[in-house]
Motif scaffolding. Structure first.
Motif, PDB file in Angstrom:
ATOM      1  N   MET A 190     -27.755  61.151 -46.032  1.00 25.48           N
ATOM      2  CA  MET A 190     -27.168  60.098 -46.658  1.00 25.48           C
ATOM      3  C   MET A 190     -25.776  60.667 -47.414  1.00 25.48           C
ATOM      4  SD  MET A 190     -30.039  57.794 -48.629  1.00 25.48           S
ATOM      5  CE  MET A 190     -30.812  58.971 -49.346  1.00 25.48           C
ATOM      6  N   VAL A 191     -25.687  62.007 -47.774  1.00 22.51           N
ATOM      7  CA  VAL A 191     -24.644  62.481 -48.352  1.00 22.51           C
ATOM      8  C   VAL A 191     -23.707  62.818 -47.173  1.00 22.51           C
ATOM      9  CG1 VAL A 191     -23.746  64.550 -49.755  1.00 22.51           C
ATOM     10  CG2 VAL A 191     -25.930  63.465 -50.651  1.00 22.51           C
ATOM     11  N   GLN A 192     -23.978  63.241 -46.228  1.00 26.31           N
ATOM     12  CA  GLN A 192     -23.091  63.503 -45.312  1.00 26.31           C
ATOM     13  C   GLN A 192     -22.603  62.314 -44.741  1.00 26.31           C
ATOM     14  OE1 GLN A 192     -24.624  65.499 -41.650  1.00 26.31           O
ATOM     15  NE2 GLN A 192     -26.341  66.539 -42.805  1.00 26.31           N
ATOM     16  N   ALA A 193     -23.186  61.101 -44.625  1.00 25.60           N
ATOM     17  CA  ALA A 193     -22.641  59.805 -44.294  1.00 25.60           C
ATOM     18  C   ALA A 193     -21.700  59.188 -45.128  1.00 25.60           C
ATOM     19  CB  ALA A 193     -23.533  58.721 -43.965  1.00 25.60           C
ATOM     20  N   LEU A 194     -21.847  59.590 -46.664  1.00 24.86           N
ATOM     21  CA  LEU A 194     -21.065  59.235 -47.763  1.00 24.86           C
ATOM     22  C   LEU A 194     -19.720  60.108 -47.932  1.00 24.86           C
ATOM     23  CD1 LEU A 194     -20.723  57.356 -50.287  1.00 24.86           C
ATOM     24  CD2 LEU A 194     -21.567  59.199 -51.451  1.00 24.86           C
ATOM     25  N   VAL A 195     -19.885  61.420 -47.531  1.00 24.02           N
ATOM     26  CA  VAL A 195     -18.612  62.328 -47.357  1.00 24.02           C
ATOM     27  C   VAL A 195     -17.720  61.854 -46.135  1.00 24.02           C
ATOM     28  CG1 VAL A 195     -17.795  64.489 -46.749  1.00 24.02           C
ATOM     29  CG2 VAL A 195     -19.784  64.103 -48.454  1.00 24.02           C
ATOM     30  N   ALA A 196     -18.287  61.562 -45.090  1.00 22.32           N
ATOM     31  CA  ALA A 196     -17.803  61.179 -43.835  1.00 22.32           C
ATOM     32  C   ALA A 196     -16.963  59.833 -44.057  1.00 22.32           C
ATOM     33  CB  ALA A 196     -18.536  60.857 -42.842  1.00 22.32           C
ATOM     34  N   THR A 197     -17.579  58.979 -45.051  1.00 23.17           N
ATOM     35  CA  THR A 197     -16.902  57.656 -45.432  1.00 23.17           C
ATOM     36  C   THR A 197     -15.590  57.978 -46.106  1.00 23.17           C
ATOM     37  OG1 THR A 197     -18.915  56.554 -44.867  1.00 23.17           O
ATOM     38  CG2 THR A 197     -17.245  55.375 -46.399  1.00 23.17           C
TER      39      THR A 197
END
Length: 305
Positions: free
Chosen positions: A282-289
């Protein structure tokens, strides 16, 4: 040792009350007490100070809670990654936000949830910058949008989003405010409504005033940016607001917004997450966003103002 026992202890530490902790865990109070007692037996140390009511954790209990929060966070991250491999990213991501950035967060959350429709974002607003760092370390937040400084960059994973810039809001008829920009010294001479001194946004503004050799006198103080802007409408006060709030709320009728002179000391707002290996999906996805989101418009006044 069972995950459930750790959950009971963490809930008790958070609630400070046996009945409320049991309720938050969805169990009876005797079940919660028994689970914690078994955890104490296994660890061979008392974890809570027992009396007629909950009297706090022992020193050992305080340390176990720290580890328990990390263990539970790792469990949730593991389950989330496995679930994402099957059905796509799902679950709930908890994002803390400082007040000045509250209206900027949709630029991050909207593309995140569009790309991952099974994901739910839980936004915790009106947190102080220090509270945010504590909650990140306690694993009660997954990420945050807050001020970036050297301490934060050294201790956390960060993604810069935008520089916080400001505009002076006054009654449109004020002849004393007629230029394309307003200096911090000029603004300090006006009857101002400002944030309360306890807020990071106010301290940031005070530093900008001080750099200009000015010392404003706040005639009205508030802990709400919406209230700050509203106080300008009657025409008696001026206010300084972040451009991010003006983008979200617009400029009220009869009010003029003039950009404050830019400063090299302008605060930087960014995404902050606890450094972990492996990092939750989830944090990976947020960082990518965050790395691809467009926050540049928040550094200038909206064109329609």
């Amino acid at each position: 040792m069972l995950f459930r026992q750790l959950e009971y202890l963490v809930a008790l530490a958070q609630e400070g009350h046996f009945a409320r902790a049991a309720q938050s865990c969805g169990v009876s109070q005797p079940s919660l007490s028994e689970g914690i007692r078994k955890l104490e037996e296994e660890m061979r140390v008392p974890l809570i100070q027992r009396g007629r009511r909950f009297d706090g954790l022992t020193a050992e209990g305080e340390r176990v809670v720290v580890w328990a929060r990390q263990i539970l966070a790792d469990r949730d991250a593991m389950e989330g990654e496995v679930a994402a491999m099957r059905t796509g990213l799902s679950g709930r991501i908890r994002i803390g936000v400082v007040p000045s950035a509250a209206t900027a967060v949709p630029r991050l959350v909207d593309p995140l949830c569009t790309r991952h429709p099974l994901l739910t974002a839980h936004i915790v607003n009106d947190l102080t910058s220090s509270d945010i760092l504590t909650m990140l370390r306690d694993f009660t937040l997954d990420a945050a949008v807050t001020y970036l400084d050297d301490e934060v960059r050294a201790a956390f994973r960060t993604v810069p989003l935008y520089r916080e810039k400001y505009a002076l809001l006054t009654d449109a008829s004020w002849a004393s405010v007629g230029g394309a920009t307003v200096s911090w010294a000029e603004a300090a001479a006006l009857p101002l409504c400002l944030l309360t001194p306890t807020m990071r946004g106010r301290r940031t503004m005070d530093a900008l005033f001080a750099a200009a050799g000015a010392e404003p006198v706040a005639r009205v103080e508030t802990d709400s940016f919406a209230s700050l802007i509203a106080h300008v409408v009657p025409g008696r006060w001026a206010a300084i607001a972040p451009l991010a709030w003006i983008h979200a709320l617009g400029v009220p009728p009869g009010v003029r917004a003039v950009p404050m002179v830019a400063s090299a000391r302008a605060a930087e707002i960014g995404l902050v997450a606890f450094r972990r290996d492996p990092e939750s999906v989830m944090v990976q996805a947020l960082v990518a966003t965050a790395q691809h989101a467009d926050f540049k418009p928040l550094e200038s006044l909206p064109r329609t103002q």
